[in-house]
Design a protein around this motif. Structure first.
Motif, mmCIF file in Angstrom:
data_model
loop_
_atom_site.group_PDB
_atom_site.id
_atom_site.type_symbol
_atom_site.label_atom_id
_atom_site.label_comp_id
_atom_site.label_asym_id
_atom_site.label_seq_id
_atom_site.Cartn_x
_atom_site.Cartn_y
_atom_site.Cartn_z
ATOM 1 N N ILE A 39 -4.846 2.049 -7.384
ATOM 2 C CA ILE A 39 -5.182 0.891 -6.549
ATOM 3 C C ILE A 39 -3.950 0.389 -5.800
ATOM 4 O O ILE A 39 -4.001 0.114 -4.595
ATOM 5 C CB ILE A 39 -5.813 -0.231 -7.394
ATOM 6 N N LEU A 40 -2.816 0.294 -6.487
ATOM 7 C CA LEU A 40 -1.580 -0.163 -5.835
ATOM 8 C C LEU A 40 -1.126 0.813 -4.761
ATOM 9 O O LEU A 40 -0.646 0.401 -3.697
ATOM 10 C CB LEU A 40 -0.489 -0.384 -6.873
ATOM 11 N N ALA A 41 -1.290 2.108 -5.003
ATOM 12 C CA ALA A 41 -0.914 3.112 -3.998
ATOM 13 C C ALA A 41 -1.814 3.013 -2.771
ATOM 14 O O ALA A 41 -1.337 3.099 -1.632
ATOM 15 C CB ALA A 41 -1.000 4.503 -4.606
ATOM 16 N N ILE A 42 -3.117 2.805 -2.974
ATOM 17 C CA ILE A 42 -4.039 2.669 -1.850
ATOM 18 C C ILE A 42 -3.689 1.433 -1.018
ATOM 19 O O ILE A 42 -3.685 1.481 0.221
ATOM 20 C CB ILE A 42 -5.499 2.610 -2.358
ATOM 21 N N VAL A 43 -3.375 0.325 -1.682
ATOM 22 C CA VAL A 43 -2.995 -0.895 -0.965
ATOM 23 C C VAL A 43 -1.713 -0.667 -0.171
ATOM 24 O O VAL A 43 -1.608 -1.078 0.995
ATOM 25 C CB VAL A 43 -2.851 -2.075 -1.954
ATOM 26 N N ALA A 44 -0.732 0.001 -0.761
ATOM 27 C CA ALA A 44 0.535 0.263 -0.066
ATOM 28 C C ALA A 44 0.308 1.153 1.152
ATOM 29 O O ALA A 44 0.846 0.882 2.237
ATOM 30 C CB ALA A 44 1.531 0.912 -1.021
ATOM 31 N N VAL A 45 -0.495 2.197 1.027
ATOM 32 C CA VAL A 45 -0.772 3.095 2.156
ATOM 33 C C VAL A 45 -1.534 2.345 3.245
ATOM 34 O O VAL A 45 -1.263 2.508 4.438
ATOM 35 C CB VAL A 45 -1.546 4.350 1.679
ATOM 36 N N ALA A 46 -2.492 1.489 2.849
ATOM 37 C CA ALA A 46 -3.252 0.719 3.834
ATOM 38 C C ALA A 46 -2.338 -0.229 4.615
ATOM 39 O O ALA A 46 -2.471 -0.353 5.843
ATOM 40 C CB ALA A 46 -4.363 -0.060 3.140
ATOM 41 N N LEU A 47 -1.410 -0.875 3.927
ATOM 42 C CA LEU A 47 -0.477 -1.769 4.622
ATOM 43 C C LEU A 47 0.436 -0.997 5.573
ATOM 44 O O LEU A 47 0.710 -1.451 6.690
ATOM 45 C CB LEU A 47 0.355 -2.556 3.605
ATOM 46 N N MET A 48 0.895 0.157 5.146
ATOM 47 C CA MET A 48 1.744 0.974 6.029
ATOM 48 C C MET A 48 0.962 1.470 7.241
ATOM 49 O O MET A 48 1.470 1.473 8.359
ATOM 50 C CB MET A 48 2.349 2.151 5.253
ATOM 51 N N ALA A 49 -0.295 1.866 7.043
ATOM 52 C CA ALA A 49 -1.129 2.327 8.160
ATOM 53 C C ALA A 49 -1.391 1.176 9.128
ATOM 54 O O ALA A 49 -1.339 1.369 10.355
ATOM 55 C CB ALA A 49 -2.440 2.891 7.623
ATOM 56 N N TYR A 50 -1.657 -0.013 8.601
ATOM 57 C CA TYR A 50 -1.884 -1.182 9.447
ATOM 58 C C TYR A 50 -0.633 -1.504 10.269
ATOM 59 O O TYR A 50 -0.721 -1.788 11.464
ATOM 60 C CB TYR A 50 -2.292 -2.358 8.571
ATOM 61 N N ALA A 51 0.527 -1.440 9.615
ATOM 62 C CA ALA A 51 1.779 -1.702 10.331
ATOM 63 C C ALA A 51 2.029 -0.644 11.396
ATOM 64 O O ALA A 51 2.444 -0.967 12.519
ATOM 65 C CB ALA A 51 2.941 -1.745 9.336
ATOM 66 N N LEU A 52 1.766 0.615 11.084
ATOM 67 C CA LEU A 52 1.970 1.697 12.052
ATOM 68 C C LEU A 52 1.020 1.549 13.237
ATOM 69 O O LEU A 52 1.434 1.680 14.401
ATOM 70 C CB LEU A 52 1.766 3.056 11.375
ATOM 71 N N LEU A 53 -0.243 1.260 12.974
ATOM 72 C CA LEU A 53 -1.208 1.075 14.060
ATOM 73 C C LEU A 53 -0.864 -0.150 14.906
ATOM 74 O O LEU A 53 -1.045 -0.140 16.131
ATOM 75 C CB LEU A 53 -2.629 0.958 13.494
ATOM 76 N N GLY A 54 -0.349 -1.186 14.273
ATOM 77 C CA GLY A 54 0.105 -2.357 15.020
ATOM 78 C C GLY A 54 1.311 -2.045 15.876
ATOM 79 O O GLY A 54 1.426 -2.499 17.023
#
Length: 74
Positions: free
Chosen positions: A47-62
Motif C-alpha cells: 500500500i505504501l509503495a502504491i501511494v509513493a508511485v501514485a504521488l510520483m506519477a502525479y508530480a511527473l504529470l503535473g
C-alpha cells in the motif's frame, strides 16, 4: 487470602499460575506488545509503495503539464 502452608494448590490455582507464566514468557519475547504478521507487513508495504508511485506519477504529470496541480505554476 494469604499463603497457607497446610493446603495444596487447587486446579484453578494451577491454571492461574500457568496463565501468569505464559504471559510472562510472552512479554519477555515481545516487550513492546504484539508483532505485526509477515502478511500484514507485506500488505502495508504494498500500500505504501502504491501511494509513493501514485504521488510520483502525479508530480511527473503535473511537471509535464498533463494535469493541473493546485499551487504549482510551471
Amino acid at each position: 487470602m494469604g499463603f497457607n502452608p497446610g493446603t495444596g494448590m487447587t486446579p484453578n490455582d494451577w491454571a492461574e499460575t500457568e496463565a501468569r507464566r505464559a504471559e510472562r514468557t510472552q512479554r519477555a519475547d515481545r516487550p513492546h506488545g504484539r508483532d505485526i504478521s509477515p502478511r500484514s507487513r507485506r500488505i502495508t508495504g504494498l500500500i505504501l509503495a502504491i501511494v509513493a508511485v501514485a504521488l510520483m506519477a502525479y508530480a511527473l504529470l503535473g511537471w509535464l503539464g498533463v494535469v493541473s496541480v493546485p499551487g504549482f505554476n510551471a
